[in-house]
Each structure stands twice: as structure tokens, then as C-alpha cells.
Design a protein around this motif. Structure first.
Motif, PDB file in Angstrom:
ATOM      1  N   THR A 154      21.481 -12.279-115.603  1.00 21.48           N
ATOM      2  CA  THR A 154      20.320 -13.071-115.181  1.00 21.48           C
ATOM      3  C   THR A 154      19.898 -12.707-113.770  1.00 21.48           C
ATOM      4  OG1 THR A 154      21.029 -14.897-116.614  1.00 21.48           O
ATOM      5  CG2 THR A 154      19.417 -15.408-114.903  1.00 21.48           C
ATOM      6  N   GLU A 155      20.887 -12.530-112.883  1.00 13.90           N
ATOM      7  CA  GLU A 155      20.575 -12.129-111.508  1.00 13.90           C
ATOM      8  C   GLU A 155      19.814 -10.802-111.497  1.00 13.90           C
ATOM      9  OE1 GLU A 155      21.387 -12.885-107.193  1.00 13.90           O
ATOM     10  OE2 GLU A 155      21.430 -14.109-108.992  1.00 13.90           O
ATOM     11  N   ALA A 156      20.246  -9.864-112.320  1.00 10.99           N
ATOM     12  CA  ALA A 156      19.574  -8.562-112.386  1.00 10.99           C
ATOM     13  C   ALA A 156      18.170  -8.699-112.974  1.00 10.99           C
ATOM     14  CB  ALA A 156      20.407  -7.599-113.227  1.00 10.99           C
ATOM     15  N   LEU A 157      18.028  -9.533-113.991  1.00 10.72           N
ATOM     16  CA  LEU A 157      16.701  -9.739-114.596  1.00 10.72           C
ATOM     17  C   LEU A 157      15.737 -10.367-113.599  1.00 10.72           C
ATOM     18  CD1 LEU A 157      17.730 -11.013-118.154  1.00 10.72           C
ATOM     19  CD2 LEU A 157      16.608  -8.838-117.607  1.00 10.72           C
ATOM     20  N   ALA A 159      15.895 -10.166-110.331  1.00  7.94           N
ATOM     21  CA  ALA A 159      15.585  -9.157-109.311  1.00  7.94           C
ATOM     22  C   ALA A 159      14.573  -8.136-109.824  1.00  7.94           C
ATOM     23  CB  ALA A 159      16.870  -8.459-108.869  1.00  7.94           C
ATOM     24  N   ALA A 160      14.671  -7.784-111.098  1.00 13.01           N
ATOM     25  CA  ALA A 160      13.800  -6.745-111.653  1.00 13.01           C
ATOM     26  C   ALA A 160      12.466  -7.274-112.142  1.00 13.01           C
ATOM     27  CB  ALA A 160      14.530  -6.049-112.811  1.00 13.01           C
ATOM     28  N   MET A 161      12.433  -8.510-112.676  1.00 17.32           N
ATOM     29  CA  MET A 161      11.251  -9.006-113.384  1.00 17.32           C
ATOM     30  C   MET A 161      10.716 -10.322-112.846  1.00 17.32           C
ATOM     31  SD  MET A 161      12.932  -8.327-117.171  1.00 17.32           S
ATOM     32  CE  MET A 161      11.434  -8.723-118.086  1.00 17.32           C
ATOM     33  N   ALA A 166      12.412 -12.886-116.373  1.00 15.04           N
ATOM     34  CA  ALA A 166      13.796 -13.070-116.798  1.00 15.04           C
ATOM     35  C   ALA A 166      13.887 -14.055-117.958  1.00 15.04           C
ATOM     36  CB  ALA A 166      14.637 -13.565-115.623  1.00 15.04           C
TER      37      ALA A 166
END
Length: 395
Positions: A154-157, A159-161, A166
Motif C-alpha cells: 500500500t505504501e508503494a501504491l 507513492a506511485a499512484m 492506490a
């Protein structure tokens, strides 16, 4: 029942996968979404946690009718529909701009969760598995990794989206869980025997039994701690000034510690009872909270808290499913577990909001671990009462 339904292996992998995705998309991301939602929308932390509270309330209110439905009609239709509804509501959450709409989404999410998450899933295992206790323990090996998988994901999503993107990605995952649920339960037998057995002892009579009341107190107190920390653990740890990587590592360590405890339980097999496991786990709860309370600047005590709480939490997840059947019997299991969830609805629903209000009033999370230690002691007292009582029997 007529027909065989899925094998234990298929049931274990199917239920474990759908529950991992369900909890990973519907509960685990919430604390990570609070900060970006506050930043973009200007909503307060109390408002955001109030929406979660409304969802938990709706889930608890829906638990008894869901349990009765499962005892009478089986799980395939309700669990599949609940999983699809949850995916659509995650998508709606990603588009939200109005606080009232956000609260409404969470009310509906609560109902969807009651239909597709832990209680109905465990009712399926108790009804269909050849060895329910072993199957439940095996399932929790996988579901115990939910936070480990979905916190960094979730943290990566985000950050990316961004937080909206996310949520849309999480909704797509939940659609996959809905499809798997429908396929897994295809051909599962209808619960005629369960329906007849559940009628043998009225639910109202079971709810007056001391064993039921003790379990209700135990699980309600555990729910307050679990739900409250799920919503606040990351900001609580951040408040202690540790690097973000340390905070996320401490939070993510909950899953592996749960799995380790469950592996030991699985290895012990029939040498232990759910009563003895429940006594150990509930006594560990206040120990964990005291470690958190007495060491706000101590990484060692915080690690002790993480380990002790994860072990207690992981074992109590199994006790709640298999221990309820051991202490209260398997007759009308769906309605009984639904009633236990309904009794726990108030502590479940107020926990995030109460902790947010304590945080706001105290100017920090300082008093929170002490409150949770007292709640943990109540959980232990309730289980000790239940473990000493014989189950209600029919006839």
C-alpha cells in the motif's frame, strides 16, 4: 449435508487467499491513507476515524443476520456478493470528496465485510472441513502475513499512484478475491444438518450462558485492542521519533511473529486444547500493553510489545474460531459467532475514535497503552470464566 464440497487443501488455500486479500484491501491500508487524505481533503483525523467507526458498527449489527443466513443457506452467494460489493465500495472511496458520502461508503463497507470476512469464512471451515481446527490453523499461517504483504504494498501504491490510485488498485485485487470465492464454493453442500442442529438450542439461551458471556467479554476486549491499534499503531510509533523505516518494520513484524506462534501451535497438534491456548494468549495481552506503556523511548521494550502482542493476537484469532466451537459446541456456529461479533460491536466501533480522542485530549498517545493494558486484563478475565464452564448442550 449432501455432497462433499472442496477438499481441506482447496478450502485452506481458497479461504486463506481470499481472507488475505480481503483484510489487506479493506483494513490494513487505512492508517496509511489517513495522512494523504488529511493533506488533500483537509479533513480531521477524528472525522476519518469516525467513518471507520461507523463501518465497524455496521459490520457488528449485520453479524447476527449474516450468521443465521449462513447456518440456513450456506456461504457461496453471500460471501461472493459481499466481496464484489467491497471492491465497488473501494472504488467509490477512491472518488470521494464529501465527508457524508465517505461515512456512507464506510457503513456499506462494514456490511460487505460482515458478509465476506472472518466470521463467515470460519463458518465455512467449521461446516465443510474434515479437520476444522487444523484447517483454521493452516489458514492463519497465510493470513498472518497480511500486514507484512499489504503495508509495504500500500505504501508503494500510494507513492506511485497517490491515495486514490492506490485504492483503485486495491479494488481490482478485491474483485479477484470475489471471483475466487465464487469458484471455491461452487458445489459446496447446503447446510441442512447445520440448520437442524442450530435450532436445537435457541440462540437467546446460549447468550445467557456464562461461557458465552465470558467469551463475549474476552473477544470484545481483544477487538478493542486489535482494531484500535490497527488504526493507530503507525502514528503512535511515529510519535516516538523513530525513522519511518523502523516504524514500518515494527508494524510489519506483527505478521511473521503471528505465523511463528501459529506454527508452534500447529506442531503441538492435539497435545493442547483451545482452552489452554486461550488462557496463555489472553494473559499475554496485558503483558504486551505494559511493555508498550513503560518503554516509550525503549526500542527493546517496543520490540517486546510487538512480539508479545503478535503472539497473543495470532493465537486468539484461532481461539475465536476453533475455541468457540470447543467451548460452546458446533451447533448453530454461524449464529453463535455472529452474536459474539455483535456483542463486540461497541468496543470495536468506539476503539479508533476513543483512541483518537485520547490522542487529541492528551496531546499525544501517552495514556493509550495504559488504557489498553487494563482492557487486556479484562480479556483474560473473560476467557478464564469461559474456560471453566461447560458448553451449552442440546437435549
Amino acid at each position: 449435508m449432501s455432497g462433499r464440497g472442496p477438499s481441506d487443501r482447496a478450502l485452506i488455500w481458497g479461504i486463506a487467499t481470499t481472507q488475505l486479500i480481503g483484510w489487506g484491501t479493506l483494513y490494513v491500508p487505512f492508517p496509511l491513507l489517513v495522512a494523504p487524505m488529511e493533506a488533500e481533503l483537509g479533513w480531521s483525523r477524528v472525522l476519518l476515524n469516525a467513518a471507520l467507526t461507523c463501518g465497524l458498527l455496521a459490520s457488528g449489527v449485520a453479524a447476527v443476520p449474516v450468521g443465521r443466513w449462513l447456518d440456513r443457506h450456506g456461504a457461496r452467494g453471500m460471501m461472493s456478493l459481499g466481496a464484489v460489493a467491497a471492491a465497488l465500495l473501494l472504488l467509490a472511496w477512491s472518488l470521494v470528496h464529501d465527508p457524508a458520502v465517505f461515512i456512507g461508503i464506510w457503513v456499506l463497507l462494514g456490511i460487505a465485510q460482515a458478509a465476506c470476512l472472518w466470521n463467515p469464512a470460519m463458518a465455512v471451515v467449521v461446516a465443510l472441513a474434515r479437520d476444522p481446527t487444523r484447517s483454521i490453523t493452516a489458514i492463519t499461517f497465510i493470513t498472518g502475513l497480511t500486514g507484512t504483504v499489504f503495508l509495504p504494498l500500500t505504501e508503494a501504491l500510494i507513492a506511485a499512484m497517490g491515495w486514490r490510485g492506490a485504492l483503485q488498485a486495491l479494488a481490482a485485487m478485491q474483485i479477484g478475491a470475489a471471483a475466487l470465492t465464487f469458484a471455491m464454493l461452487r458445489g459446496a453442500p447446503k447446510p441442512e444438518a447445520s440448520r437442524q442442529a442450530g435450532a436445537a438450542v435457541p440462540l437467546a439461551r446460549r447468550m445467557r450462558d456464562a461461557a458465552f458471556l465470558g467469551l463475549a467479554l474476552c473477544f470484545a476486549a481483544h477487538a478493542f485492542i486489535g482494531v484500535g491499534l490497527a488504526a493507530h499503531l503507525i502514528p503512535l510509533l511515529r510519535e516516538r521519533g523513530w525513522p519511518e523505516a523502523t516504524v514500518l518494520l515494527l508494524a510489519a513484524a506483527h505478521g511473521p511473529a503471528q505465523v511463528a506462534a501459529r506454527a508452534l501451535l500447529y506442531a503441538a497438534g492435539r497435545r493442547v486444547t483451545m482452552r489452554s491456548v486461550g488462557v496463555f494468549a489472553t494473559l499475554l495481552l496485558p503483558v504486551a500493553m505494559l511493555a508498550l506503556a513503560t518503554g516509550p523511548a525503549s526500542l527493546a521494550l517496543t520490540i517486546l510489545f510487538v512480539g508479545a502482542f503478535a503472539v497473543a493476537d495470532g493465537l486468539l484469532t484461532i481461539v475465536r474460531a476453533a475455541g468457540t466451537a470447543e467451548i460452546l459446541g458446533r451447533e448453530g456456529y454461524g449464529a453463535i459467532t455472529g452474536a459474539l461479533s455483535a456483542v463486540a460491536v461497541l468496543p470495536r466501533t468506539v476503539a479508533p475514535l476513543v483512541i483518537a480522542l485520547v490522542w487529541e485530549g492528551a496531546g499525544g498517545y501517552g495514556p493509550v497503552p495504559w488504557i489498553l493494558a487494563a482492557v487486556g486484563a479484562a480479556s483474560a478475565a473473560g476467557f478464564l470464566l469461559a474456560a471453566r464452564r461447560a458448553p451449552v448442550t442440546s437435549g
